[in-house]
Design a protein around this motif. Sequence first.
Motif, PDB file in Angstrom:
ATOM      1  N   UNK A 160      31.335  96.640 119.170  1.00  0.00           N
ATOM      2  CA  UNK A 160      32.455  97.589 119.133  1.00  0.00           C
ATOM      3  C   UNK A 160      33.562  97.158 120.092  1.00  0.00           C
ATOM      4  N   UNK A 161      33.200  96.582 121.227  1.00  0.00           N
ATOM      5  CA  UNK A 161      34.206  96.109 122.188  1.00  0.00           C
ATOM      6  C   UNK A 161      35.036  94.978 121.589  1.00  0.00           C
ATOM      7  N   UNK A 162      34.377  94.035 120.928  1.00  0.00           N
ATOM      8  CA  UNK A 162      35.090  92.925 120.293  1.00  0.00           C
ATOM      9  C   UNK A 162      35.994  93.457 119.184  1.00  0.00           C
ATOM     10  N   UNK A 163      35.506  94.441 118.451  1.00  0.00           N
ATOM     11  CA  UNK A 163      36.298  95.063 117.385  1.00  0.00           C
ATOM     12  C   UNK A 163      37.597  95.622 117.951  1.00  0.00           C
ATOM     13  N   UNK A 164      37.530  96.293 119.077  1.00  0.00           N
ATOM     14  CA  UNK A 164      38.722  96.870 119.698  1.00  0.00           C
ATOM     15  C   UNK A 164      39.661  95.781 120.224  1.00  0.00           C
ATOM     16  N   UNK A 165      39.105  94.744 120.842  1.00  0.00           N
ATOM     17  CA  UNK A 165      39.934  93.635 121.339  1.00  0.00           C
ATOM     18  C   UNK A 165      40.631  92.922 120.180  1.00  0.00           C
ATOM     19  N   UNK A 166      39.927  92.755 119.063  1.00  0.00           N
ATOM     20  CA  UNK A 166      40.550  92.158 117.880  1.00  0.00           C
ATOM     21  C   UNK A 166      41.684  93.033 117.365  1.00  0.00           C
ATOM     22  N   UNK A 167      41.493  94.341 117.393  1.00  0.00           N
ATOM     23  CA  UNK A 167      42.547  95.251 116.952  1.00  0.00           C
ATOM     24  C   UNK A 167      43.817  95.048 117.775  1.00  0.00           C
ATOM     25  N   UNK A 168      43.684  94.955 119.076  1.00  0.00           N
ATOM     26  CA  UNK A 168      44.841  94.748 119.948  1.00  0.00           C
ATOM     27  C   UNK A 168      45.551  93.444 119.577  1.00  0.00           C
ATOM     28  N   UNK A 169      44.776  92.378 119.396  1.00  0.00           N
ATOM     29  CA  UNK A 169      45.349  91.083 119.038  1.00  0.00           C
ATOM     30  C   UNK A 169      46.084  91.155 117.700  1.00  0.00           C
ATOM     31  N   UNK A 170      45.439  91.711 116.674  1.00  0.00           N
ATOM     32  CA  UNK A 170      46.045  91.767 115.341  1.00  0.00           C
ATOM     33  C   UNK A 170      47.247  92.708 115.304  1.00  0.00           C
ATOM     34  N   UNK A 171      47.204  93.763 116.102  1.00  0.00           N
ATOM     35  CA  UNK A 171      48.340  94.684 116.197  1.00  0.00           C
ATOM     36  C   UNK A 171      49.576  93.936 116.717  1.00  0.00           C
ATOM     37  N   UNK A 172      49.389  93.201 117.810  1.00  0.00           N
ATOM     38  CA  UNK A 172      50.509  92.446 118.393  1.00  0.00           C
ATOM     39  C   UNK A 172      50.982  91.352 117.438  1.00  0.00           C
ATOM     40  N   UNK A 173      50.049  90.654 116.816  1.00  0.00           N
ATOM     41  CA  UNK A 173      50.411  89.593 115.872  1.00  0.00           C
ATOM     42  C   UNK A 173      51.139  90.159 114.657  1.00  0.00           C
ATOM     43  N   UNK A 174      50.673  91.281 114.160  1.00  0.00           N
ATOM     44  CA  UNK A 174      51.275  91.886 112.966  1.00  0.00           C
ATOM     45  C   UNK A 174      52.732  92.241 113.173  1.00  0.00           C
ATOM     46  N   UNK A 175      53.065  92.859 114.272  1.00  0.00           N
ATOM     47  CA  UNK A 175      54.461  93.218 114.532  1.00  0.00           C
ATOM     48  C   UNK A 175      55.283  91.999 114.910  1.00  0.00           C
ATOM     49  N   UNK A 176      54.678  91.012 115.567  1.00  0.00           N
ATOM     50  CA  UNK A 176      55.395  89.783 115.890  1.00  0.00           C
ATOM     51  C   UNK A 176      55.787  89.056 114.605  1.00  0.00           C
ATOM     52  N   UNK A 177      54.871  88.940 113.674  1.00  0.00           N
ATOM     53  CA  UNK A 177      55.151  88.288 112.389  1.00  0.00           C
ATOM     54  C   UNK A 177      56.227  89.059 111.643  1.00  0.00           C
ATOM     55  N   UNK A 178      56.182  90.381 111.694  1.00  0.00           N
ATOM     56  CA  UNK A 178      57.210  91.196 111.038  1.00  0.00           C
ATOM     57  C   UNK A 178      58.583  90.887 111.609  1.00  0.00           C
ATOM     58  N   UNK A 179      58.677  90.783 112.905  1.00  0.00           N
ATOM     59  CA  UNK A 179      59.956  90.527 113.559  1.00  0.00           C
ATOM     60  C   UNK A 179      60.489  89.148 113.174  1.00  0.00           C
ATOM     61  N   UNK A 180      59.633  88.147 113.188  1.00  0.00           N
ATOM     62  CA  UNK A 180      60.043  86.775 112.883  1.00  0.00           C
ATOM     63  C   UNK A 180      60.384  86.618 111.400  1.00  0.00           C
ATOM     64  N   UNK A 181      59.489  87.021 110.510  1.00  0.00           N
ATOM     65  CA  UNK A 181      59.665  86.775 109.073  1.00  0.00           C
ATOM     66  C   UNK A 181      60.752  87.650 108.454  1.00  0.00           C
ATOM     67  N   UNK A 182      60.835  88.890 108.900  1.00  0.00           N
ATOM     68  CA  UNK A 182      61.785  89.810 108.269  1.00  0.00           C
ATOM     69  C   UNK A 182      63.093  89.919 109.027  1.00  0.00           C
ATOM     70  N   UNK A 183      63.166  89.318 110.210  1.00  0.00           N
ATOM     71  CA  UNK A 183      64.408  89.314 110.967  1.00  0.00           C
ATOM     72  C   UNK A 183      64.697  90.605 111.697  1.00  0.00           C
ATOM     73  N   UNK A 184      63.683  91.420 111.965  1.00  0.00           N
ATOM     74  CA  UNK A 184      63.896  92.661 112.690  1.00  0.00           C
ATOM     75  C   UNK A 184      63.991  92.375 114.175  1.00  0.00           C
ATOM     76  N   UNK A 185      64.724  93.207 114.867  1.00  0.00           N
ATOM     77  CA  UNK A 185      64.768  93.137 116.321  1.00  0.00           C
ATOM     78  C   UNK A 185      63.779  94.145 116.860  1.00  0.00           C
ATOM     79  N   UNK A 186      63.019  93.745 117.864  1.00  0.00           N
ATOM     80  CA  UNK A 186      62.042  94.636 118.473  1.00  0.00           C
ATOM     81  C   UNK A 186      62.785  95.730 119.228  1.00  0.00           C
ATOM     82  N   UNK A 187      62.327  96.970 119.053  1.00  0.00           N
ATOM     83  CA  UNK A 187      62.953  98.106 119.746  1.00  0.00           C
ATOM     84  C   UNK A 187      62.064  98.634 120.807  1.00  0.00           C
TER      85      UNK A 187
END
Length: 70
Positions: A43-70
């Motif tokens: 369960x601990x690894x599951x939560x750590x993976x969530x944090x990683x994928x959360x950050x990666x998901x929004x980072x990819x959105x910003x780069x690929x779609x051209x959004x500015x982080x708010x």
Amino acid sequence: MLEFDGYCGFKTGFTNKAGPCLATLFKKDSICLIIIILNCLSKDVRYLNLILYYKMGWYIKIIKLGFKET
């Protein structure tokens, strides 16, 4: 998970084949980020993976779609 920006909800589970699982939904502006994690070591690894994928998901959105982080 409630401290994550855009958090909407989650569902946890466990099966012998899939191990500890987590499905989580986040929404910012009009974009939904759905993270599905299967067969984590714990369960601990599951939560750590969530944090990683959360950050990666929004980072990819910003780069690929051209959004500015708010």
